[in-house]
Design an enzyme around this catalytic site. Structure first.
Site, PDB file in Angstrom:
ATOM      1  N   ASP A  12       0.821  -1.213   0.000  1.00  0.00           N
ATOM      2  CA  ASP A  12       0.000   0.000   0.000  1.00  0.00           C
ATOM      3  C   ASP A  12       0.859   1.269   0.000  1.00  0.00           C
ATOM      4  O   ASP A  12       1.712   1.446   0.868  1.00  0.00           O
ATOM      5  CB  ASP A  12      -0.923  -0.014   1.222  1.00  0.00           C
ATOM      6  CG  ASP A  12      -2.234   0.676   0.930  1.00  0.00           C
ATOM      7  OD1 ASP A  12      -2.213   1.908   0.740  1.00  0.00           O
ATOM      8  OD2 ASP A  12      -3.267  -0.009   0.875  1.00  0.00           O
ATOM      9  N   SER A  62      -6.560   4.443  -1.299  1.00  0.00           N
ATOM     10  CA  SER A  62      -6.738   3.009  -1.023  1.00  0.00           C
ATOM     11  C   SER A  62      -8.150   2.520  -1.317  1.00  0.00           C
ATOM     12  O   SER A  62      -8.343   1.423  -1.844  1.00  0.00           O
ATOM     13  CB  SER A  62      -6.378   2.708   0.430  1.00  0.00           C
ATOM     14  OG  SER A  62      -5.032   3.044   0.653  1.00  0.00           O
ATOM     15  N   HIS A 123     -11.375  12.008   0.805  1.00  0.00           N
ATOM     16  CA  HIS A 123     -12.540  11.827   1.682  1.00  0.00           C
ATOM     17  C   HIS A 123     -13.673  12.782   1.321  1.00  0.00           C
ATOM     18  O   HIS A 123     -14.832  12.519   1.629  1.00  0.00           O
ATOM     19  CB  HIS A 123     -12.145  12.069   3.140  1.00  0.00           C
ATOM     20  CG  HIS A 123     -11.276  10.993   3.692  1.00  0.00           C
ATOM     21  ND1 HIS A 123     -11.778   9.861   4.296  1.00  0.00           N
ATOM     22  CD2 HIS A 123      -9.925  10.852   3.712  1.00  0.00           C
ATOM     23  CE1 HIS A 123     -10.774   9.083   4.675  1.00  0.00           C
ATOM     24  NE2 HIS A 123      -9.640   9.655   4.323  1.00  0.00           N
ATOM     25  N   ASP A 154      -4.081  14.513   3.292  1.00  0.00           N
ATOM     26  CA  ASP A 154      -4.245  14.296   1.852  1.00  0.00           C
ATOM     27  C   ASP A 154      -3.807  15.538   1.079  1.00  0.00           C
ATOM     28  O   ASP A 154      -3.785  15.533  -0.152  1.00  0.00           O
ATOM     29  CB  ASP A 154      -5.709  13.972   1.531  1.00  0.00           C
ATOM     30  CG  ASP A 154      -6.159  12.698   2.236  1.00  0.00           C
ATOM     31  OD1 ASP A 154      -5.339  11.776   2.342  1.00  0.00           O
ATOM     32  OD2 ASP A 154      -7.310  12.640   2.695  1.00  0.00           O
ATOM     33  N   ARG A 260     -16.131   9.452   1.353  1.00  0.00           N
ATOM     34  CA  ARG A 260     -15.465   8.184   1.700  1.00  0.00           C
ATOM     35  C   ARG A 260     -15.911   7.776   3.096  1.00  0.00           C
ATOM     36  O   ARG A 260     -15.819   8.556   4.036  1.00  0.00           O
ATOM     37  CB  ARG A 260     -13.951   8.350   1.637  1.00  0.00           C
ATOM     38  CG  ARG A 260     -13.234   7.111   2.145  1.00  0.00           C
ATOM     39  CD  ARG A 260     -11.809   7.076   1.711  1.00  0.00           C
ATOM     40  NE  ARG A 260     -11.000   6.357   2.689  1.00  0.00           N
ATOM     41  CZ  ARG A 260      -9.734   6.063   2.513  1.00  0.00           C
ATOM     42  NH1 ARG A 260      -9.128   6.423   1.396  1.00  0.00           N
ATOM     43  NH2 ARG A 260      -9.058   5.429   3.446  1.00  0.00           N
ATOM     44  N   LYS A 335      -6.009  -1.551   6.947  1.00  0.00           N
ATOM     45  CA  LYS A 335      -6.356  -1.848   5.553  1.00  0.00           C
ATOM     46  C   LYS A 335      -7.310  -3.036   5.411  1.00  0.00           C
ATOM     47  O   LYS A 335      -7.575  -3.500   4.299  1.00  0.00           O
ATOM     48  CB  LYS A 335      -5.078  -2.092   4.726  1.00  0.00           C
ATOM     49  CG  LYS A 335      -4.123  -0.911   4.699  1.00  0.00           C
ATOM     50  CD  LYS A 335      -4.706   0.323   3.986  1.00  0.00           C
ATOM     51  CE  LYS A 335      -3.752   1.498   4.051  1.00  0.00           C
ATOM     52  NZ  LYS A 335      -4.249   2.694   3.339  1.00  0.00           N
ATOM     53  N   ASP A 402       2.141   3.093   3.131  1.00  0.00           N
ATOM     54  CA  ASP A 402       1.145   4.167   3.106  1.00  0.00           C
ATOM     55  C   ASP A 402       0.963   4.804   4.477  1.00  0.00           C
ATOM     56  O   ASP A 402       1.027   6.016   4.630  1.00  0.00           O
ATOM     57  CB  ASP A 402      -0.195   3.636   2.600  1.00  0.00           C
ATOM     58  CG  ASP A 402      -1.190   4.772   2.384  1.00  0.00           C
ATOM     59  OD1 ASP A 402      -0.783   5.791   1.787  1.00  0.00           O
ATOM     60  OD2 ASP A 402      -2.342   4.659   2.814  1.00  0.00           O
ATOM     61  N   ASP A 443      -1.482   0.047  -4.685  1.00  0.00           N
ATOM     62  CA  ASP A 443      -2.785   0.627  -5.035  1.00  0.00           C
ATOM     63  C   ASP A 443      -2.683   2.100  -5.400  1.00  0.00           C
ATOM     64  O   ASP A 443      -3.566   2.656  -6.037  1.00  0.00           O
ATOM     65  CB  ASP A 443      -3.779   0.436  -3.884  1.00  0.00           C
ATOM     66  CG  ASP A 443      -3.229   0.935  -2.554  1.00  0.00           C
ATOM     67  OD1 ASP A 443      -1.997   1.163  -2.438  1.00  0.00           O
ATOM     68  OD2 ASP A 443      -4.019   1.099  -1.611  1.00  0.00           O
ATOM     69  N   HIS A 444      -1.602   2.752  -4.979  1.00  0.00           N
ATOM     70  CA  HIS A 444      -1.364   4.171  -5.293  1.00  0.00           C
ATOM     71  C   HIS A 444       0.016   4.524  -4.773  1.00  0.00           C
ATOM     72  O   HIS A 444       0.633   3.747  -4.042  1.00  0.00           O
ATOM     73  CB  HIS A 444      -2.424   5.086  -4.650  1.00  0.00           C
ATOM     74  CG  HIS A 444      -2.516   4.931  -3.169  1.00  0.00           C
ATOM     75  ND1 HIS A 444      -1.585   5.459  -2.301  1.00  0.00           N
ATOM     76  CD2 HIS A 444      -3.410   4.278  -2.381  1.00  0.00           C
ATOM     77  CE1 HIS A 444      -1.911   5.139  -1.053  1.00  0.00           C
ATOM     78  NE2 HIS A 444      -3.009   4.407  -1.074  1.00  0.00           N
TER      79      HIS A 444
END
Length: 510
Positions: A12, A62, A123, A154, A260, A335, A402, A443-444
């Site tokens: 992640d 995620s 979010h 973020d 989110r 996660k 992450d 995933d990112h």
């Protein structure tokens, strides 16, 4: 019977970037990852923007990543969906939103808007808040109050002043709306059942408990002076003429505009749960409130939903189940929803033949204090499972790059990646020994970019591509892959036909 499992292994937040400065991925000592990269077919996947159903240039995350991975198709994300609804006028006529507006008019009460104040797009999005203000005014709602949760995760760690100014300008232009409370997301958006944090945010919103400031800007500056960035701003109250601007009272309406779910559930529960034992909600706990959430947060949240989920057929879990294959989902707390709920297209229940292992994340204030998190425990449980030939398919997430990457601290993030690499080796070598194969990817991005060009800490996700390795000799990977191609690749490795709903394509060249 011996099994040769096929695994999806998600590192992640482990992005791919050539520049090594501030790059924890490049600086970490990761002999196992490097060995698989050298020995097996590899490439990169797109994991952001239009490739995952987000607006162009929007960083991945995620929730979005795991939804796309599990669906095997590009999934139109809530952010894009709500943007489109605003643009096309559907938002203004949304039933749940209008029910909240009507509730305030019938009860001669106030409307409160809760949510994360930034344009991070993970979010929430500040544009949605502005659209709510415009719509509420247009629909004749008398008073609207904003309970702003500051981001700093973020987006840049000290960026809330610009968002507060954007909001203030929108309110001035409309001559409508006031900020009532301000809280760092650390408190208002906890997801780890650290109820003492949620309690602080709740009591600020309901009982005006907390430090008082006349101006949100002063509040944030005071917090910075106290070494607390946006994320960690202690819930505080905005006052006018010495009195709190507003609290949520009986008969009011609340719209929680985060789209989110995971970090909006606990605070929503504090407002909507009939039975409650996490903290004393006090005599001011509001009754007869209309609570509306932007999306479906969780069945446990008693609320009207503005944008109901779009049901997805034939996600990876369903396909494996229909084929009679057994599957395991495994991750630590941070996660776990991603490898279960999001991977299953927003479905909480297991498919037949799907088993789950949840390993608790460590209870530390921030994960830079324990960069290995629970990676060793996750791996111990998985190794045991593989040795016992339990499952045909495995979906595993290592949270560390992450979660530690979000600290903005390079050294702990390097340690996090090194811990993951050690455990990755244990898992993949065992899978190979069993004659199985793994798709290793992220995933990112996040941990590959730990500092800004100015050398400040970078705590957010990124738009970079992510590495992918398929541990199968004698095959070639095609270029131009994206997250939606992972599930079709897993099915290809298992010899299972891809369903029509999966528009992603196997990464293995035919």
């Amino acid at each position: 019977m011996s099994k040769s499992p096929v695994a999806i292994i998600i590192l992640d937040g482990f992005g791919k970037r050539a520049e090594t400065v501030g790059n924890a991925v490049a600086q970490a000592n990761k002999p196992n990852f490097d060995r698989y990269w050298a020995d097996f077919p590899h490439g990169e996947l797109k994991a952001a923007g239009l490739d995952v159903g987000l607006p162009e240039g929007q960083m991945g995350n995620s929730e979005v990543g795991h939804t796309n991975i599990g669906a095997g198709r590009i999934v139109y994300q809530s952010l894009t969906r709500i943007d489109k609804a605003i643009e096309e006028g559907e938002f203004q006529e949304n039933k749940a939103l209008n029910n909240a507006f009507t509730h305030t008019k019938e009860n001669n009460s106030d409307l409160h808007l809760f949510g994360l104040l930034s344009d991070g797009g993970v979010h929430s999005h500040i544009n949605h808040l502005v659209a709510l203000l415009e719509t509420a005014k247009d629909k004749g709602v008398k008073n609207v109050y904003i309970h702003a949760f500051l981001d700093g995760r973020d987006v840049a760690p000290q960026s809330s002043l610009e968002y507060l100014e954007t909001l203030q300008k929108a309110m001035n232009d409309l001559n409508y709306g006031e900020i009532a409370t301000v809280s760092g997301r650390f408190y208002a958006m906890d997801r780890d059942k650290r109820w003492e944090r949620v309690e602080k945010a709740y009591k600020a919103i309901v009982s005006a408990e907390g430090e008082k400031f006349e101006d949100p800007i002063e509040l944030v500056k005071a917090s910075y002076a106290n070494d607390k960035n946006d994320e960690f701003v202690v819930p505080a109250i905005i006052t006018k003429d010495g009195k709190p601007v507003a609290t949520v009272k009986d008969n009011d309406a609340v719209i929680f505009f985060n789209f989110r779910p995971d970090r909006a559930i606990q605070l929503s529960n504090a407002f909507t749960d009939k039975e409650w034992d996490h903290f004393d909600r006090g005599a001011n706990h509001p009754k007869n409130i209309k609570f509306v959430t932007m999306t479906l947060y969780n069945p446990s949240v008693d609320a009207e939903v503005a944008f109901e989920p779009i049901e997805m057929k034939n996600v990876i879990g369903e396909v494996l189940s229909n084929e009679g294959l057994s599957q395991l989902r495994i991750a630590e707390t941070e996660k776990y929803p991603h490898v279960t709920f999001f991977m299953n297209g927003g479905r909480n229940e297991e498919f037949p033949g799907e088993n789950r292992i949840l390993i608790n994340s460590p209870k530390v204030e921030t994960y830079d204090l324990q960069p290995e998190m629970s990676a060793y425990e996750v791996t111990d449980a998985l190794v045991e499972d593989i040795k016992n030939d339990k499952h045909d398919a495995i979906i595993l997430n290592f949270a560390n790059p992450d979660m530690v990457g979000h600290s903005g601290m390079l050294e702990p993030t390097i340690k996090a990646i090194e811990a993951v690499d050690e455990n990755l080796g244990r898992v993949v070598d065992l899978i190979l020994e069993k004659g199985g194969s793994a798709i290793i990817f992220a995933d990112h991005g996040n941990s590959e970019t730990m500092s800004t060009p100015e050398g400040k800490p970078h705590t957010a996700h990124t738009t970079v591509p992510v590495p992918v390795i398929v541990t199968k000799k004698g095959v070639k990977l095609r270029e131009g892959g994206r997250l939606a191609d992972v599930a079709p690749t897993m099915l290809d490795l298992l010899g299972v036909k891809k369903p029509a709903e999966m528009t992603g394509e196997s990464l293995i060249q035919k």
